[in-house]
Design a protein around this motif. Structure first.
Motif, PDB file in Angstrom:
ATOM      1  N   GLU A  62     -39.591  -1.362  -2.241  1.00 26.35           N
ATOM      2  CA  GLU A  62     -38.749  -1.984  -3.273  1.00 26.35           C
ATOM      3  C   GLU A  62     -39.554  -2.902  -4.198  1.00 26.35           C
ATOM      4  O   GLU A  62     -39.345  -2.919  -5.408  1.00 26.35           O
ATOM      5  CB  GLU A  62     -37.604  -2.760  -2.612  1.00 26.35           C
ATOM      6  N   GLN A  63     -40.505  -3.692  -3.635  1.00 26.59           N
ATOM      7  CA  GLN A  63     -41.263  -4.626  -4.473  1.00 26.59           C
ATOM      8  C   GLN A  63     -42.142  -3.900  -5.495  1.00 26.59           C
ATOM      9  O   GLN A  63     -42.399  -4.426  -6.572  1.00 26.59           O
ATOM     10  CB  GLN A  63     -42.088  -5.614  -3.627  1.00 26.59           C
ATOM     11  N   VAL A  64     -42.573  -2.686  -5.193  1.00 27.56           N
ATOM     12  CA  VAL A  64     -43.401  -1.933  -6.138  1.00 27.56           C
ATOM     13  C   VAL A  64     -42.551  -1.458  -7.307  1.00 27.56           C
ATOM     14  O   VAL A  64     -42.920  -1.649  -8.470  1.00 27.56           O
ATOM     15  CB  VAL A  64     -44.108  -0.748  -5.440  1.00 27.56           C
ATOM     16  N   VAL A  65     -41.389  -0.848  -7.029  1.00 29.38           N
ATOM     17  CA  VAL A  65     -40.551  -0.370  -8.138  1.00 29.38           C
ATOM     18  C   VAL A  65     -40.012  -1.536  -8.958  1.00 29.38           C
ATOM     19  O   VAL A  65     -39.875  -1.427 -10.181  1.00 29.38           O
ATOM     20  CB  VAL A  65     -39.407   0.552  -7.654  1.00 29.38           C
ATOM     21  N   ARG A  66     -39.749  -2.658  -8.303  1.00 29.76           N
ATOM     22  CA  ARG A  66     -39.292  -3.845  -9.028  1.00 29.76           C
ATOM     23  C   ARG A  66     -40.392  -4.334  -9.969  1.00 29.76           C
ATOM     24  O   ARG A  66     -40.136  -4.673 -11.126  1.00 29.76           O
ATOM     25  CB  ARG A  66     -38.912  -4.940  -8.034  1.00 29.76           C
ATOM     26  N   ARG A  67     -41.633  -4.376  -9.480  1.00 24.09           N
ATOM     27  CA  ARG A  67     -42.756  -4.843 -10.301  1.00 24.09           C
ATOM     28  C   ARG A  67     -42.924  -3.972 -11.545  1.00 24.09           C
ATOM     29  O   ARG A  67     -43.169  -4.452 -12.634  1.00 24.09           O
ATOM     30  CB  ARG A  67     -44.046  -4.839  -9.493  1.00 24.09           C
ATOM     31  N   TYR A  68     -42.785  -2.659 -11.360  1.00 20.84           N
ATOM     32  CA  TYR A  68     -42.966  -1.740 -12.480  1.00 20.84           C
ATOM     33  C   TYR A  68     -41.693  -1.548 -13.300  1.00 20.84           C
ATOM     34  O   TYR A  68     -41.725  -0.926 -14.360  1.00 20.84           O
ATOM     35  CB  TYR A  68     -43.476  -0.390 -11.985  1.00 20.84           C
ATOM     36  N   GLY A  69     -40.551  -2.049 -12.816  1.00 20.37           N
ATOM     37  CA  GLY A  69     -39.316  -1.950 -13.571  1.00 20.37           C
ATOM     38  C   GLY A  69     -38.786  -0.536 -13.706  1.00 20.37           C
ATOM     39  O   GLY A  69     -38.249  -0.164 -14.755  1.00 20.37           O
ATOM     40  N   VAL A  70     -38.936   0.269 -12.653  1.00 22.63           N
ATOM     41  CA  VAL A  70     -38.449   1.647 -12.679  1.00 22.63           C
ATOM     42  C   VAL A  70     -37.343   1.824 -11.645  1.00 22.63           C
ATOM     43  O   VAL A  70     -37.283   1.088 -10.656  1.00 22.63           O
ATOM     44  CB  VAL A  70     -39.599   2.655 -12.424  1.00 22.63           C
TER      45      VAL A  70
END
Length: 160
Positions: A62-70
């Motif tokens: 979740e933290q990766v997709v949140r960081r990239y905004g996707v």
């Protein structure tokens, strides 16, 4: 590059690597000695290496997709591209002046993948998303111009 920055970037790269190991097939026009077993691709031109990964966002933390905004779902594929000059830990991030990326499915439907620059301190990544209707295979073609050379890669990924 500072220690905390290298650590944070390493955690994101590790998460992408683990997700790619679980999610992606390995078929590429890049010679096997240039790719790696984790499902990412690397193409070297002179002293510059283009690194590419493409993974369904539901396979990412979740933290990766949140960081990239996707969005985080099985129909969205995150394409990440970076250019590095030098060896491993001493590699220097390079910016790209122009990136052209496409994803084509098995039925021949082609998508243009708009790539956005993401900076984290000294690191530079370019990200974009493509849509997939699993099960399917996407063929990615990426051309990056960093002002000192053209870097090209073609690779396939299977999505389930």
């Amino acid at each position: 590059m500072s220690g905390p920055l290298r650590y944070r970037s390493g955690r994101i790269a590790a998460a992408l690597t683990l997700a790619l190991m679980a999610a992606c097939g390995r078929e590429s026009s890049v010679p096997p000695t240039q790719g790696n077993a984790a499902g990412s691709e690397s193409v070297k031109v002179g002293e510059v290496v283009m690194h590419l990964t493409a993974v369904q966002t539901d396979k990412l933390p979740e933290q990766v997709v949140r960081r990239y905004g996707v969005p985080r779902d099985a129909r969205t594929v995150l394409l990440v591209m970076s250019l590095r000059q030098g060896e491993d830990a001493d590699a220097r991030a390079l910016s790209a002046h122009r990136i052209q990326a496409t994803a084509t499915d098995l039925l021949g439907r082609k998508q243009t993948v708009s790539m956005l620059e993401m900076r984290d301190g000294e690191l530079i990544d370019y990200i974009g998303t493509a849509q997939v209707s699993p099960p399917d295979t996407l063929r990615f073609e990426v051309v990056a111009d960093n002002g000192h050379g053209i870097h090209r890669a073609k690779f396939n990924r299977d999505y389930f």
